[in-house]
Structures are given as structure tokens and as C-alpha cells.
Design a protein around this motif. Sequence first.
Motif, PDB file in Angstrom:
ATOM      1  N   PRO A 534     -56.549  24.464 -51.256  1.00  0.00           N
ATOM      2  CA  PRO A 534     -56.366  25.960 -50.943  1.00  0.00           C
ATOM      3  C   PRO A 534     -57.943  26.763 -51.550  1.00  0.00           C
ATOM      4  O   PRO A 534     -58.220  27.890 -50.719  1.00  0.00           O
ATOM      5  CB  PRO A 534     -55.462  26.635 -52.108  1.00  0.00           C
ATOM      6  N   LYS A 537     -59.739  26.881 -48.096  1.00  0.00           N
ATOM      7  CA  LYS A 537     -59.450  28.049 -47.347  1.00  0.00           C
ATOM      8  C   LYS A 537     -59.621  29.381 -47.458  1.00  0.00           C
ATOM      9  O   LYS A 537     -60.049  30.162 -46.681  1.00  0.00           O
ATOM     10  CB  LYS A 537     -57.804  27.880 -47.214  1.00  0.00           C
ATOM     11  N   LEU A 538     -59.740  29.298 -48.758  1.00  0.00           N
ATOM     12  CA  LEU A 538     -60.449  30.877 -49.310  1.00  0.00           C
ATOM     13  C   LEU A 538     -61.724  30.986 -48.875  1.00  0.00           C
ATOM     14  O   LEU A 538     -62.211  32.229 -48.442  1.00  0.00           O
ATOM     15  CB  LEU A 538     -60.387  31.084 -50.676  1.00  0.00           C
ATOM     16  N   LYS A 541     -61.887  31.589 -45.103  1.00  0.00           N
ATOM     17  CA  LYS A 541     -61.505  33.228 -44.761  1.00  0.00           C
ATOM     18  C   LYS A 541     -62.714  33.882 -44.897  1.00  0.00           C
ATOM     19  O   LYS A 541     -63.049  34.946 -44.362  1.00  0.00           O
ATOM     20  CB  LYS A 541     -60.230  33.455 -45.529  1.00  0.00           C
ATOM     21  N   ALA A 542     -63.327  33.767 -46.045  1.00  0.00           N
ATOM     22  CA  ALA A 542     -64.270  34.861 -46.591  1.00  0.00           C
ATOM     23  C   ALA A 542     -65.730  34.599 -45.832  1.00  0.00           C
ATOM     24  O   ALA A 542     -66.372  35.622 -45.699  1.00  0.00           O
ATOM     25  CB  ALA A 542     -64.674  34.487 -48.353  1.00  0.00           C
ATOM     26  N   LEU A 598     -68.120  33.136 -51.899  1.00  0.00           N
ATOM     27  CA  LEU A 598     -66.833  33.688 -52.186  1.00  0.00           C
ATOM     28  C   LEU A 598     -66.945  34.602 -53.561  1.00  0.00           C
ATOM     29  O   LEU A 598     -67.380  33.665 -54.513  1.00  0.00           O
ATOM     30  CB  LEU A 598     -65.853  32.731 -52.272  1.00  0.00           C
ATOM     31  N   PHE A 618     -59.714  32.835 -60.067  1.00  0.00           N
ATOM     32  CA  PHE A 618     -58.659  32.798 -58.978  1.00  0.00           C
ATOM     33  C   PHE A 618     -57.478  33.521 -59.401  1.00  0.00           C
ATOM     34  O   PHE A 618     -56.757  33.002 -59.995  1.00  0.00           O
ATOM     35  CB  PHE A 618     -58.418  31.309 -58.651  1.00  0.00           C
ATOM     36  N   GLU A 620     -55.237  34.043 -57.368  1.00  0.00           N
ATOM     37  CA  GLU A 620     -54.110  33.683 -56.197  1.00  0.00           C
ATOM     38  C   GLU A 620     -53.229  32.731 -57.115  1.00  0.00           C
ATOM     39  O   GLU A 620     -53.226  32.180 -58.015  1.00  0.00           O
ATOM     40  CB  GLU A 620     -54.755  32.731 -55.104  1.00  0.00           C
TER      41      GLU A 620
END
Length: 762
Positions: A534, A537-538, A541-542, A598, A618, A620
Motif C-alpha cells: 500500500p 501504491k501511494l 499515485k502521487a 509523497l 499515514f 489511510e
Amino acid sequence: MSAASAETIRVLGAREHNLRNISLDIPKNKITVFTGVSGSGKSSIVFDTIAIESQRQLYATFPAFIVNFLPRYERPHAEAIENLTAPVIIDQKAVGGGPRSTVGTMTDIYALIRALFARFGSPSTGLVYDYSFNTPQGMCPECDGLGMTVTADPDKLVDRTKSLNDGAILLPGYGVGSGDWQLYGNSGRFDLDKKLADYSDTEWHDLLHGSGGKVELTFNKGTWKANYEGLADKFTRSRLKRDTSGLSEKTREQMQKFLTEGICPACHGARLNEKALATKINGRNIAEWTALQITDLIEVLEQVTDPAALGLAEASRIALGRVADIGLGYLSLDRPTSTLSGGEGQRLKMIKHLGSTLVGMTYIFDEPSVGLHPRDVGRLNHMLEALRDKGNTVLVVEHDPDVIQIADHIVDVGPRAGVHGGEIMFTGSFAELRVADTLTGQGLRRAFAVKDAFRAADGELRVENASAHNLKDVSVGVPTGILTAVTGVAGSGKSSLIRDEFMARYPDSVFVDQSAIAASSRSTPATYLGLMDPIRKLFAKATAKPASLFSFNSDGACTECGGRGVIITEIAYMDPVTTHCESCDGRRFSDEVLALRLRDKSIADVLELSAEEAVEFFPEKALNAKLRTMIEVGLDYLSLGQAMSTLSGGERQRIKLATQLQHSGTVYVLDEPTTGLHMSDVDTLLRLMDGLVERGNTVIVIEHNLDVVAHADWVIDLGPDGGKNGGEIVFTGTPAELLRHPDSLTGEYLRLYKDGSAIRGR
């Protein structure tokens, strides 16, 4: 340099790991104990600064030829480390030594016993090597001195519910119609549609061990006649009776599925050949001697009356006495070192050095009280004092107040862990520490109490007629829905009852110990807890970059060190040498990846965050929940990217527990979870165990720590002592009832701490 300054080890400007440019003087020829919470920086001072620099400078004095075979250590991050002496490091790393290493060989006591039998046994060969299971002259020819044989297991080779035509042979490459299968299918010896379970004894023997005659095998290129050979015999000849070193790890793992290990039928586990076993002293052979509990072997040696043999017998008795004095008298010399706990291994390492006549050394210990009942800590202290009194400097990293109490000098590190630690909070005597305003001082002052309100069990899990190791036909009920402490001195049978007997009956229980985590050398808390995917993936994406770029095991790795952060050099016969990677400065990633952000942090910055910091970084939900489990088990100071191989046994246990916290209706078995925990951290552990129980779980904890025992709802106490003098249930009931029990050693020490006759601690 003044004479006074040479009386201390001086550390100036130490910055290793979380140390904050600290300086301190450590008196020589004294016992100095380093205290502080887990992760405060104690080990960074003692092991990563003083021990490493001592080894580095010592090795530099050796000739170049020898230096080429020794590990190379980088100079620790410090301005100066002065007045060092030669180090002896006694840590909790597994003793190892392979299947041929025993308590007797590790301590060199077996060499004395062999000499005794060679010179004074009857009938004697006169040669010491004739009594060694590690030499061709002495070893059993059947098992090559291992005492165990590995054989093909018929019930693993075949599925007896099937016929040959149904694919009864389970070995790889023996599929129906294959060349190997045809040796049996084309032999004419078997009904191919008959289930193996219906075979007669003759047919069964023929399938596994038959021989004689030719079998025609059909292949694409023609036919070929092969000699018939039973399945078990063929597997043994082609797989077991050959050098397997060239086989891949996967192939060896496949082979393991079809094997069973058992006691050697020739020597019955004695490891030696008939000639060696024929020699006796006072009616016993050497294997019978080494199988005795050490305290019993001491008595046997006292019965040796031959005047010529008295010298060797006395030397053996003195060496064995040292083992008994440290609380390991319940062991036997034939005990494999691979079965020893970390604490047992460390104490045996101590014994080797007690016989040394070297002085002026620096002995460095890592929590030597691990695994010790309060009764045995006094014995440990005598050994530490003996090393000091011989003229040595003794440095000890320790949490146990009973060990801290004997220190000549104490260094308390803190104030807390990780980025909140790394400072010297106190130096001085034990009496001064008890009134100091530090977490350790507060812990020492805190009153010891046994709770008086206990949760009621909602059932029990029975163990009947347990007899593993030294257990004496034990039957006991383990209550469910509450917290149960299993106590007793080392060797009393705690682990045998819970690890061996209870877990065998209730295998669905979650067992959490301090053993090494089966993970790669690149494993970190982030990878172990499933956080990396995860997080990658963050970042992807950023930054609009592929997720694989943010893995130090893949595209984003530093090309110089391959994503390890260190350069690893393998040296024959030695531990690998690691040096800091200058290219990435130990950050594992390439410059291209380190430039990507990030929330203003690079992937390396994120991996350097502690769990406590990462929870804030985080929000999330899924990530945050997993990070909070690290905090819940007291690992808030641990960084996400720290190598798992650097974790202590207690930290490994707690990170395993972090992955198991969300269950209910589960049985948790914890093996000495207070290992490596400061007194203030034990409270966190107690809250964690209470939380597990309150969520509907059953918690069983094997423990010596009296704070945990006093907090339990139920106690199962084994003993009365260790080895052959243990293996019985001494007491079951609440801690309050244990306080009044007249025969329990654990109850005795609970009374001592409650009454204030001893300081708080184990």
C-alpha cells in the motif's frame, strides 16, 4: 594521559544509531550495568560502539595473513573511544554448531570425559579419539555419529487409499505411465487396480523393498530393461545415500516431505560404535555418563577412586560444577546445542570463560538473566562478580533489578526509545538510581502488589498424562477466557507442558515465541506487516511512476548495494562482513527514486519513520490500523525499514504478536514475552494481554517475571526444581493463593517481593 584516565573506558561524541553525541566514562575492573527502556540506545553504546571498536582495534594487531580471515568492522560513529581492552562478547545468538554440537562439546567437558575413559576405562582402547562421535574411529557407522537416522517413510511415499493405476505413488516423477512408475506398473508383481491398503504383507514388502528380476520400460525412443528395486530402497539409494549438497533448496525441501527421522537402531542414539560403548567405568559406558543430568554426573565422578584418575575426575567435576552453579544442572552433556534457549546458550558461553586465566579483558553481556527464575539470578550474579574479581571489566545490558543491584556503576539511557532516546539520563550507584527521576528509578521505587480480584474462567482445556521430556505423567486443566501464567524454575517442565504437550493437543492455538522470523535478509517491519504494497501504491499515485520503482528489491534499488543499504562480503568460516554503502548512504534506493516525494517525504524518509511517527503520516485506514498494532505491542519506537535480523528476541516476539491481535475466541500462547522489556514496558504488555482477554480470548503466558505472575488470573506452577527433580504440578490457583503455598519457589519469591525483602523484579 594521566594514570587516572587510563582507569576508565572513555567514549566521546558517540552518534551510532539514535545516540545523541553522548560522552561517558566507564570504570575498568568493575561491573557496569546499562539500563533504560527498549530502544533507548543501550545496545548502541555497548555493542555497536564499544564492542565493535574493541574488536576492530584488536584485529588490527594481528598479522595481515590472519586479518584476511577475520570480519572487518567499520569504525563506529564517535569522536573518540579510548582505553579499550580486548573484548569477550557473550550474546544471545543461537549457539548453533550443527547436529554434532552438544553441551559437552561446546563446553569442552566432553574432551575431559573422553580422556578419562581412554585412560581408565575397561576395556580401554587407550586412544581419546576412539570415544569421539565426531571422528571415524569413534562414530557409529550406521548414523555417522549423529545418533539419528533419516529414512524413507512408506506412508509419505504412497497414498494407500489408491491403486497404482490411480497414482498411489506420491514421489515427483512417478506419475502413472512414467518411466519410474513403469518399474512397478510393468513388473507383473501387482494388481494395478488394487488399492495399496488391500495389499498382503508380501505385496507390501515387495513394493517397498523387493529386488531381483528385470522389468521392461517403454519410452518414445524404444524399450529398456531395468533391475527391479523396491520403491523405498530406490528412493534411499538414489536420494539419501548420495551427496545432496549440489541439489537445489527446492529439491531438498521436496525430499524432506518423504522422510522420517528416528533414533539410530544400531547405537540407539548413543552416537558411538560398539567398541567405544564397550568401555565402562564403574559399570557405565561413556554414553550413559553423558546422558545423566549434570548434577547426577557430578555425583558419579565423586565415586571415581582410582588414584591415577583423580586428577581428571576432579577437573571434570569442577567444570560440571560451574554449569550447575549457573542453574543449568538439569542439562545433560549429550543435549544438542540446537535445542538450547538463547538464555541457556549465553550462560554456557559464560562457563567457557570462567575457566580462562586471562585477565584485563572486557566481558560484554546481553541480558544474561533471560530465562532465569528469580531463584537462579543470584547464581548469575556470582558469576559476573567472579569475572570482575579476577581483574576484568564487565559490561551488562540488563533490565532485571536483581542484576542491576550488584552493579558497581550504572548508566541509565533514555529518556525513552528511538528518536526520544539516545541520551545519558543517569550515572552512579544503585542506591542513587533508586531515587533518580528516570523511568528506571521510578520502576525500582514502585511498590510490588499481587492483585486480589480475578476473572473467572468459562471452561478449561485439558492436558492428560503428559510425559514429554521430564514431565511425570502430568494432567492439568488450562482455564479458558482468562490470563494464565505458567511458572517454575528453568528446566521444571514449563515449555515441555505448553510447547510440546498443550500445542500438540490444541494446534489451532496462536503460539508466539522469540525464534527467528522466517524471512529474507531484506525483511523489515514494513514488509513483515504487509505495509509495503500500500505504501508503494501511494507513492506511485502521487508521482505517476510505477509502484515497482519504490521497492528496494526491484527497479528502485541502489545499483551499488542492490538495495541492501550495506555491502556484504562473504568470508569462509566467518560471519558475513557488512559495510555501509557510500553510494546511497545506506538508504537502499537510487538517487532517481530518492528525488520522488509523497507529502514531502521520499520512500527512504518514510522507511526511517518510527511506527509512532508513521501513524501520524499515514491517515489511510488500512495502513493506520496495522501501524497501531506496532504501538499496541510496545514497538512504537521501531522504524519501518529496520532490518528484521537486527531485532532482539523480545522484539521479534512482539512483532509476530502484532500480526495476530485482531482475533477473538482464540487461544494465545506467549513464551516469556517480557524478554528485553524495561519495567515500564511491562505495563504496556500487561495492558495488551488484558485487552486480548477482554476481547474473548484465552491467554497463556510462560513467564518468570513476577509482575506478570502477580497480574495473572490463574497460575500453573511446575517443579519443585529442574530436570529430574521437576516435571510435576506444584500448584494451580490464583496468585493470591500462591502467596500462601509453602512448597513453591515461585510463591516464595512472590512473598519476598511483596514483603519488601527483595527489590522489585523477576
